[in-house]
Design a protein around this motif. Structure first.
Motif, PDB file in Angstrom:
ATOM      1  N   PRO A   1       0.799  -1.104  -0.001  1.00  0.00           N
ATOM      2  CA  PRO A   1      -0.156  -0.035   0.144  1.00  0.00           C
ATOM      3  C   PRO A   1       0.982   1.264   0.031  1.00  0.00           C
ATOM      4  O   PRO A   1       1.999   1.307   0.522  1.00  0.00           O
ATOM      5  N   SER A   2       0.153   2.232  -0.503  1.00  0.00           N
ATOM      6  CA  SER A   2       0.956   3.624  -0.347  1.00  0.00           C
ATOM      7  C   SER A   2      -0.056   4.681  -0.949  1.00  0.00           C
ATOM      8  O   SER A   2      -1.009   4.416  -1.477  1.00  0.00           O
TER       9      SER A   2
ATOM     10  N   THR B   1       2.563   7.919   5.096  1.00  0.00           N
ATOM     11  CA  THR B   1       2.884   6.639   5.407  1.00  0.00           C
ATOM     12  C   THR B   1       2.488   5.643   4.659  1.00  0.00           C
ATOM     13  O   THR B   1       1.251   6.082   3.771  1.00  0.00           O
ATOM     14  N   PHE B   2       2.805   4.713   4.528  1.00  0.00           N
ATOM     15  CA  PHE B   2       2.068   3.415   3.676  1.00  0.00           C
ATOM     16  C   PHE B   2       0.723   3.465   3.616  1.00  0.00           C
ATOM     17  O   PHE B   2      -0.027   3.209   2.598  1.00  0.00           O
ATOM     18  N   SER B   3       0.101   3.369   4.931  1.00  0.00           N
ATOM     19  CA  SER B   3      -1.345   3.194   4.947  1.00  0.00           C
ATOM     20  C   SER B   3      -2.079   4.684   5.279  1.00  0.00           C
ATOM     21  O   SER B   3      -3.346   4.476   5.694  1.00  0.00           O
ATOM     22  N   SER B   4      -1.336   5.601   4.760  1.00  0.00           N
ATOM     23  CA  SER B   4      -2.383   6.763   4.867  1.00  0.00           C
ATOM     24  C   SER B   4      -3.620   7.016   4.419  1.00  0.00           C
ATOM     25  O   SER B   4      -3.656   6.394   3.245  1.00  0.00           O
TER      26      SER B   4
ATOM     27  N   HIS C   1      10.460  14.362   7.066  1.00  0.00           N
ATOM     28  CA  HIS C   1       9.607  14.606   8.140  1.00  0.00           C
ATOM     29  C   HIS C   1       9.421  13.192   8.916  1.00  0.00           C
ATOM     30  O   HIS C   1       9.705  12.105   8.440  1.00  0.00           O
ATOM     31  N   PRO C   2       9.640  12.947  10.277  1.00  0.00           N
ATOM     32  CA  PRO C   2       9.962  11.611  10.863  1.00  0.00           C
ATOM     33  C   PRO C   2       8.721  10.674  10.694  1.00  0.00           C
ATOM     34  O   PRO C   2       9.018   9.412  10.727  1.00  0.00           O
ATOM     35  N   ALA C   3       7.513  11.296  10.250  1.00  0.00           N
ATOM     36  CA  ALA C   3       6.461  10.323   9.923  1.00  0.00           C
ATOM     37  C   ALA C   3       6.600   9.640   8.556  1.00  0.00           C
ATOM     38  O   ALA C   3       6.017   8.538   8.261  1.00  0.00           O
ATOM     39  N   ASN C   4       7.381   9.997   7.687  1.00  0.00           N
ATOM     40  CA  ASN C   4       7.454   9.602   6.586  1.00  0.00           C
ATOM     41  C   ASN C   4       8.028   8.066   6.395  1.00  0.00           C
ATOM     42  O   ASN C   4       9.000   7.782   7.167  1.00  0.00           O
ATOM     43  N   SER C   5       7.551   6.982   5.850  1.00  0.00           N
ATOM     44  CA  SER C   5       7.819   5.882   6.111  1.00  0.00           C
ATOM     45  C   SER C   5       9.191   5.332   5.390  1.00  0.00           C
ATOM     46  O   SER C   5       9.789   4.462   5.668  1.00  0.00           O
TER      47      SER C   5
END
Length: 260
Positions: A147-148, A186-189, A210-214
């Motif tokens: 997923p992405s 993220t992958f599941s955003s 950004h730290p949230a980036n997968s």
């Protein structure tokens, strides 16, 4: 003075022309290739937020085209077409297929379309055959990361012709791209359209920052390849035969899982 002006004008024009004919394919006939796409998206290489279920890490089908320089499926730093957007976000190929067909009809820039089956895990391989023509020696394709939000891998206008000969084999490491149409980190955003649309950009270990980036791995200098593609020219005796399994050596910190 008039003659001198004319000479300067001619010389100036000549200096602006491309030097040599390296970009012109003078091969005499068509060539066929086996294209092998190898997924390297393992939990060992990409542990952050690695998708394990709903859905697990996998790859969409591969959709590609052989074409001339008059056509472009996608380009870094340019806006993705509606077809590429639909494919990168949802894996839907209908609009992209229509765009390819229309380009072929209008300016004769497309020679053929090819596709390969999806891979149901992050690691594995899929393959198909493609045909190139001296007037259409370029290869482009896309494969969605699943997923992405709108992430994909692919090649933009790889030339398989060198002067008067076709390349025997070529391998390219692939890295993730953001289509610029969805703002998920993220992958599941969840779906969150990017307005206004941004250009296609390569995703790196530090961008988006950004730290949230997968794919955010600040301790790395470069991401390992998430996939690889190999194109092997087929001899006439090989046409129509099934592709052999290619076990390529691992590079960097990624692994290649064995595939039966």
């Amino acid at each position: 003075k008039v003659i001198w002006t004319v000479l300067v004008t001619i010389l100036g024009y000549a200096s602006s022309l491309p030097v040599g004919d390296e970009s012109i394919c003078t091969a005499e006939e068509l060539a066929k290739y086996r294209i092998i796409f190898i997924g390297k998206w393992s939990q060992t290489a990409f542990p952050k937020q690695y998708p394990l279920y709903r859905p697990p890490a996998q790859w969409s089908s591969l959709l590609g085209v052989t074409h001339s320089s008059d056509y472009s499926m996608w380009k870094k730093n340019e806006y993705a077409s509606n077809g590429v957007r639909d494919f990168a976000e949802k894996g839907e190929a209908w609009v992209l297929m229509k765009e390819i067909e229309e380009a072929g009809e209008k300016i004769q820039s497309v020679h053929g379309i090819f596709s390969a089956p999806a891979i149901t895990s992050g690691t594995g391989q899929t393959s198909t055959e493609l045909e190139v023509h001296p007037r259409h020696p370029l290869v482009s394709f896309v494969v969605r990361i699943v997923p992405s939000p709108d992430w994909f891998v692919g090649i933009d206008s790889l030339n398989l012709c060198e002067g008067d000969r076709w390349m025997d084999e070529v391998s390219v490491d692939l890295y993730p791209y953001d289509a610029g149409t969805d703002s998920g980190f993220t992958f599941s955003s969840p779906n969150f359209a990017t307005i206004p649309q941004e250009t296609v950009q390569e995703i790196t270990c530090s961008s988006p920052s950004h730290p949230a980036n997968s794919f955010y791995y600040p301790k790395l200098k470069i991401l390992p390849p998430i996939a690889q593609v190999t194109m092997v020219k087929l001899k006439k005796s090989q046409l129509g035969l099934s592709a052999p399994f290619i076990n390529l050596p691992a590079k960097s910190n990624e692994i290649i899982d064995s595939v039966s």
